[in-house]
Enzyme design. Structure first.
Site, PDB file in Angstrom:
ATOM      1  N   LEU A   1       0.807  -1.080   0.056  1.00 32.59           N
ATOM      2  CA  LEU A   1       0.118  -0.031   0.112  1.00 32.59           C
ATOM      3  C   LEU A   1       0.784   1.320   0.093  1.00 32.59           C
ATOM      4  O   LEU A   1       1.749   1.498   0.752  1.00 32.59           O
ATOM      5  CB  LEU A   1      -0.879  -0.133   1.178  1.00 32.59           C
ATOM      6  CG  LEU A   1      -1.859   1.306   1.431  1.00 32.59           C
ATOM      7  CD1 LEU A   1      -2.855   1.214   0.149  1.00 32.59           C
ATOM      8  CD2 LEU A   1      -2.615   1.015   2.571  1.00 32.59           C
ATOM      9  N   ASP A   2       0.489   2.158  -1.119  1.00 31.57           N
ATOM     10  CA  ASP A   2       1.427   3.379  -1.297  1.00 31.57           C
ATOM     11  C   ASP A   2       2.803   3.309  -1.298  1.00 31.57           C
ATOM     12  O   ASP A   2       3.633   4.544  -0.782  1.00 31.57           O
ATOM     13  CB  ASP A   2       0.969   4.271   0.005  1.00 31.57           C
ATOM     14  CG  ASP A   2      -0.624   4.636  -0.013  1.00 31.57           C
ATOM     15  OD1 ASP A   2      -0.964   4.666  -1.141  1.00 31.57           O
ATOM     16  OD2 ASP A   2      -1.159   4.759   1.175  1.00 31.57           O
ATOM     17  N   GLU A   3       3.390   2.265  -1.509  1.00 27.83           N
ATOM     18  CA  GLU A   3       4.881   1.973  -1.541  1.00 27.83           C
ATOM     19  C   GLU A   3       5.077   1.632  -3.003  1.00 27.83           C
ATOM     20  O   GLU A   3       6.401   1.179  -3.108  1.00 27.83           O
ATOM     21  CB  GLU A   3       5.137   0.703  -0.580  1.00 27.83           C
ATOM     22  CG  GLU A   3       4.955   1.486   0.905  1.00 27.83           C
ATOM     23  CD  GLU A   3       5.420   0.538   1.938  1.00 27.83           C
ATOM     24  OE1 GLU A   3       6.256  -0.549   1.485  1.00 27.83           O
ATOM     25  OE2 GLU A   3       5.099   0.593   3.083  1.00 27.83           O
TER      26      GLU A   3
END
Length: 297
Positions: free
Chosen positions: A240-242
């Protein structure tokens, strides 16, 4: 490293992108192929991933060129380049530079990025077509339809999420989507959906992650006296978000900036960063390099 030139407006332009193990002769082989097929190089950029990258020793290249002889069609050039690609074990793409990227936009209840992309699309500032906009709410149906674009409502609950994601993939397949843009789409995609959209889904978020998670991040940042507001656009992965970062930007604020003003600055930065990421992807300027990206100018 890059070179550039110009071409008559009536000549078809193509873009070749490739990656392979770095070794002598790659640039020469590509340039020789283009010369032999009567092509003129307009722009050429290369990058050799260094030891700090996940894929150290990998060579990346983007070449934009025009074919001087009309007989050198896209299919003919692709067929001819196979022998060069095979000799260097390349991963490569050769595309018509004028082909517009078919882009599906996903949005929830924050509409600033959606509105910005729709405006840029309307004035011809992005090389994309938008066959549809999908949302798990109906807040922006009138906005989307005012641009002459179909709006598709796909509600998502915990119980219906698998069916909603199946419907989303059906839309991607039916509309022959090249790129999915999460324009503040406030749903976590399943690992299966992330895998299905690998390399063709872009997300945007504020720069406070992972420090200020969850609701009201600007209020959290204001309470901690943050002085820089930023945004990050990246490819979607199951982390997530990486995912691999495409573009980032920041704006400075002061002690006198209110939480509401910070949020307004954040909206502006998010719009700019996402628009640049979408434009660069559509122009075949972004190549994934492990957990990072190579972005050619």
């Amino acid at each position: 490293m890059g070179t550039g030139g110009s071409a008559p407006a009536d000549r078809q332009q193509y873009v070749l992108t490739l990656s392979c193990e770095d070794r002598p002769g790659i640039v020469y082989a590509v340039a020789s192929f283009l010369i032999q097929h009567g092509c003129n190089i307009l722009q050429s950029e290369q990058y050799d991933a260094d030891a700090a990258a996940d894929t150290a020793g990998t060579f990346f290249m983007r070449v934009q060129f025009t074919a001087l002889d009309p007989v050198e069609t896209l299919d003919r050039l692709r067929a001819g380049f196979l022998s060069v690609a095979d000799s260097f074990h390349m991963q490569w793409r050769l595309v018509d530079a004028s082909t517009r990227c078919r882009t599906l936009i996903l949005v929830s209840r924050f509409g600033h990025c959606l509105n910005d992309l729709l405006f840029r699309h309307r004035i011809g500032a992005l090389g994309i077509d938008i066959p549809a906009v999908v949302s798990n709410h109906t807040d922006f149906q009138d906005l989307v339809e005012s641009h002459g674009i179909p709006f598709i409502h796909v509600p998502v609950t915990k119980a219906t999420k698998p069916e909603a994601e199946k419907q989303l993939l059906e839309i991607v397949d039916r509309e022959k989507i090249d790129l999915v843009v999460l324009a503040r789409y406030m749903q976590v995609l399943s690992p299966e959906l992330c895998q299905a959209l690998t390399g063709r889904a872009i997300n945007i978020h504020h720069s406070f992650l992972p420090s200020f998670k969850g609701a009201r991040p600007y209020q959290q940042a204001h309470a901690r006296g943050v002085k820089i507001i930023g945004a990050t656009a990246h490819y979607v992965t199951s982390d997530l978000d990486e995912g691999p970062i495409i573009e980032q930007d920041v704006e400075r604020v002061t002690h006198a900036t209110t939480a509401e003003q910070m949020a307004a600055v954040g909206r502006d930065v998010e719009c700019q960063v996402l628009a640049r990421a979408v434009a660069w992807h559509a122009e075949n300027r972004v190549m994934i390099n492990g957990t990072r990206t190579v972005v050619f100018s």
